[in-house]
Motif scaffolding. Sequence first.
Motif, PDB file in Angstrom:
ATOM      1  N   LEU A   1      38.942  83.272  19.434  1.00 37.97           N
ATOM      2  CA  LEU A   1      38.338  84.607  19.516  1.00 37.97           C
ATOM      3  C   LEU A   1      39.144  85.631  18.703  1.00 37.97           C
ATOM      4  O   LEU A   1      38.571  86.510  18.058  1.00 37.97           O
ATOM      5  CB  LEU A   1      38.217  85.039  20.979  1.00 37.97           C
ATOM      6  CG  LEU A   1      37.152  84.277  21.787  1.00 37.97           C
ATOM      7  CD1 LEU A   1      37.258  84.584  23.275  1.00 37.97           C
ATOM      8  CD2 LEU A   1      35.748  84.612  21.291  1.00 37.97           C
ATOM      9  N   ASN A   2      40.483  85.502  18.736  1.00 40.29           N
ATOM     10  CA  ASN A   2      41.321  86.403  17.920  1.00 40.29           C
ATOM     11  C   ASN A   2      41.054  86.187  16.432  1.00 40.29           C
ATOM     12  O   ASN A   2      41.012  87.140  15.661  1.00 40.29           O
ATOM     13  CB  ASN A   2      42.805  86.167  18.209  1.00 40.29           C
ATOM     14  CG  ASN A   2      43.229  86.836  19.504  1.00 40.29           C
ATOM     15  OD1 ASN A   2      42.679  87.879  19.873  1.00 40.29           O
ATOM     16  ND2 ASN A   2      44.169  86.241  20.209  1.00 40.29           N
ATOM     17  N   LEU A   3      40.878  84.917  16.057  1.00 37.86           N
ATOM     18  CA  LEU A   3      40.589  84.591  14.652  1.00 37.86           C
ATOM     19  C   LEU A   3      39.281  85.275  14.220  1.00 37.86           C
ATOM     20  O   LEU A   3      39.216  85.884  13.148  1.00 37.86           O
ATOM     21  CB  LEU A   3      40.469  83.069  14.493  1.00 37.86           C
ATOM     22  CG  LEU A   3      39.977  82.559  13.153  1.00 37.86           C
ATOM     23  CD1 LEU A   3      41.081  82.661  12.107  1.00 37.86           C
ATOM     24  CD2 LEU A   3      39.506  81.113  13.253  1.00 37.86           C
ATOM     25  N   LEU A   4      38.278  85.194  15.091  1.00 37.62           N
ATOM     26  CA  LEU A   4      36.986  85.812  14.764  1.00 37.62           C
ATOM     27  C   LEU A   4      37.102  87.331  14.683  1.00 37.62           C
ATOM     28  O   LEU A   4      36.547  87.960  13.789  1.00 37.62           O
ATOM     29  CB  LEU A   4      35.933  85.423  15.806  1.00 37.62           C
ATOM     30  CG  LEU A   4      35.513  83.957  15.816  1.00 37.62           C
ATOM     31  CD1 LEU A   4      34.614  83.649  17.000  1.00 37.62           C
ATOM     32  CD2 LEU A   4      34.789  83.592  14.511  1.00 37.62           C
ATOM     33  N   ARG A   5      37.845  87.916  15.617  1.00 38.10           N
ATOM     34  CA  ARG A   5      38.014  89.368  15.612  1.00 38.10           C
ATOM     35  C   ARG A   5      38.735  89.819  14.338  1.00 38.10           C
ATOM     36  O   ARG A   5      38.327  90.779  13.694  1.00 38.10           O
ATOM     37  CB  ARG A   5      38.799  89.821  16.848  1.00 38.10           C
ATOM     38  CG  ARG A   5      39.012  91.339  16.861  1.00 38.10           C
ATOM     39  CD  ARG A   5      39.411  91.869  18.206  1.00 38.10           C
ATOM     40  NE  ARG A   5      40.645  91.258  18.669  1.00 38.10           N
ATOM     41  CZ  ARG A   5      41.121  91.414  19.895  1.00 38.10           C
ATOM     42  NH1 ARG A   5      40.462  92.147  20.767  1.00 38.10           N
ATOM     43  NH2 ARG A   5      42.240  90.842  20.256  1.00 38.10           N
ATOM     44  N   ASP A   6      39.810  89.096  13.986  1.00 40.18           N
ATOM     45  CA  ASP A   6      40.553  89.444  12.765  1.00 40.18           C
ATOM     46  C   ASP A   6      39.649  89.350  11.551  1.00 40.18           C
ATOM     47  O   ASP A   6      39.659  90.212  10.678  1.00 40.18           O
ATOM     48  CB  ASP A   6      41.752  88.504  12.565  1.00 40.18           C
ATOM     49  CG  ASP A   6      42.829  88.744  13.610  1.00 40.18           C
ATOM     50  OD1 ASP A   6      42.714  89.770  14.320  1.00 40.18           O
ATOM     51  OD2 ASP A   6      43.747  87.913  13.723  1.00 40.18           O
ATOM     52  N   PHE A   7      38.846  88.282  11.522  1.00 48.69           N
ATOM     53  CA  PHE A   7      37.975  88.071  10.375  1.00 48.69           C
ATOM     54  C   PHE A   7      36.917  89.172  10.304  1.00 48.69           C
ATOM     55  O   PHE A   7      36.604  89.673   9.232  1.00 48.69           O
ATOM     56  CB  PHE A   7      37.314  86.688  10.471  1.00 48.69           C
ATOM     57  CG  PHE A   7      36.794  86.233   9.154  1.00 48.69           C
ATOM     58  CD1 PHE A   7      37.657  85.782   8.176  1.00 48.69           C
ATOM     59  CD2 PHE A   7      35.445  86.296   8.867  1.00 48.69           C
ATOM     60  CE1 PHE A   7      37.184  85.403   6.938  1.00 48.69           C
ATOM     61  CE2 PHE A   7      34.968  85.918   7.632  1.00 48.69           C
ATOM     62  CZ  PHE A   7      35.837  85.464   6.671  1.00 48.69           C
ATOM     63  N   HIS A   8      36.396  89.541  11.460  1.00 53.45           N
ATOM     64  CA  HIS A   8      35.390  90.608  11.516  1.00 53.45           C
ATOM     65  C   HIS A   8      35.993  91.930  11.023  1.00 53.45           C
ATOM     66  O   HIS A   8      35.376  92.665  10.246  1.00 53.45           O
ATOM     67  CB  HIS A   8      34.885  90.742  12.955  1.00 53.45           C
ATOM     68  CG  HIS A   8      34.090  91.968  13.204  1.00 53.45           C
ATOM     69  ND1 HIS A   8      32.851  92.164  12.643  1.00 53.45           N
ATOM     70  CD2 HIS A   8      34.358  93.089  13.923  1.00 53.45           C
ATOM     71  CE1 HIS A   8      32.395  93.338  13.019  1.00 53.45           C
ATOM     72  NE2 HIS A   8      33.293  93.921  13.785  1.00 53.45           N
ATOM     73  N   GLN A   9      37.212  92.234  11.475  1.00 53.53           N
ATOM     74  CA  GLN A   9      37.844  93.511  11.099  1.00 53.53           C
ATOM     75  C   GLN A   9      38.202  93.545   9.616  1.00 53.53           C
ATOM     76  O   GLN A   9      38.030  94.565   8.956  1.00 53.53           O
ATOM     77  CB  GLN A   9      39.090  93.740  11.956  1.00 53.53           C
ATOM     78  CG  GLN A   9      38.714  94.166  13.379  1.00 53.53           C
ATOM     79  CD  GLN A   9      39.890  94.194  14.335  1.00 53.53           C
ATOM     80  OE1 GLN A   9      40.984  93.735  14.006  1.00 53.53           O
ATOM     81  NE2 GLN A   9      39.657  94.712  15.529  1.00 53.53           N
TER      82      GLN A   9
END
Lengths: 253, 268
Positions: free
Chosen positions: A177-185
Amino acid sequence: MKKEDLIKFKDLSVGHTKNNPVMSGLNVSVPAHGFFGIIGPNGCGKTTLLRTILGIIRPLSGRIIYYSDRRNLHFGYVPQKDTIDPLFPLTVTEIVMMGRYKRIGLFRKPKKEDYRIVQDSLSHCGIKRLGDRLYRELSGGQKQRALIARALASQPDVLILDEPTHNMDLPSEQAVLNLLRDFHQKEMMTIILVSHLIGAVVNFVKSILLIEDGRFLSGDTNTVVTEENLTRLYGLKVKIQEFQDQKFIVVGE
Amino acid sequence: MDFLEIVKASFLRNALMALLITSSFLSYLGVYVVLKRIVFAGIAISQIASLGYVLGMLLKLNPQICSLGTSLIGAVLFSFHTREKRFSRESMVGLGYALSSSLGILFVAKSATAEAGMLNLLFGNVLMISSGKVCLVAAISLLIFIFYSLFNKEIAFIAFDEETARAQGLNARLFELLFYLLLAVGISAAISIIGALLSFSFLTVPALCGLCAAKRFSGVFKAALLCGIISSLLGLYLSYYCDLPTGPAVVTANIALFAVIFFLKSLR
């Protein structure tokens, strides 16, 4: 349709037979560059909705309106990792390269540029060192990262993930989930994530569609995910506690 | 008789060529059959092809064309995904197998010549193969290899993860249909030459050898091809050296090779 919306469902009904839709009367917008969560219990039609968005199945009625031409809109799809057959002796690089196939086209082989994009996708997901390993030998978290890397290798406009944290331990779940959030940001990519666990994703998604027993609630996560709404939706006493800007959902008194 | 004599004798040369060609394309197709877990569909298609052959004999039509026709119909039906949730595609394959087996026997009962043809189809008679038939299977083999060399990446993607391939816009249904049609053409051609038993053996055992011996996906195909070729040579040689029927000798060599590879791999 508002300009900031990428996809809009208008009176949408989805399912496999007209007589028995799994979801109907859906009117929701997916914001462009948003992190959109579709949350609901198993069997409520989340995956069917995803398959309809992806164009794998047709809507039973209603419409899906895309802000840009659907043909120019590239979806990166991350299926549930448990649906992938472990019998195939494919390496992580070979699987991530599959994300390039549509762009490579028929009758053509991958070029240097495709290999570079695959390596970049592996790096983004923190699994560059696993490129030569067989997919079936990876842990659950590593498999999920490999599937996300494959979706990223397709250079999508929208990343769609079906239960990306299913059957994962807590550290792997948070890492994905952190990976996805970082990628989204960083990339401002539109992400649509499906999960049956609201508690796991509530702190990550910016807008949300809650599904429960044929009823829907959608909008900004902070507006939708309230004690009143969840108590009414689930028919259970739900409390939301905040700690260090994180929401924790507690069921019961 | 040494191996050179086998190559020199024209009927043996034809048999050797037919075995090498059919083992090559069936071993290659077999890797996908095993990986896609549709081994039973392979048996059912060969049974449906046999039904067509017998039907052709009964109706005094060209049995090989009838065999090809029925196997193609079977392939089209098996390639469809049913929305029916009460039973799986595998159960439909089972139904097709049972129906074609029983109809085949009923047709044999009504045809004076079909019984011999049915036995021929089951065990084959590779030693009686003509040069024309060798050329025909060579052409079919070429067709299959051209198809796979052109669409290898798409077929692999769809076999591995059909849902994502479809989400990417690949026409999975068309590729699935083409895969089954080529499988039907290959099986139909092979059983009329080497028989159903040996065809089915080539469709499964070399693929198992490949999956056992090779670590990588591309290596599995090469290893399967090699195992198919080695067991063909070994089986044909043993068949002459020990005066054994060729088909069962090749099947036995095939399985013995798998046992050796499995044992050696287990030791490591």
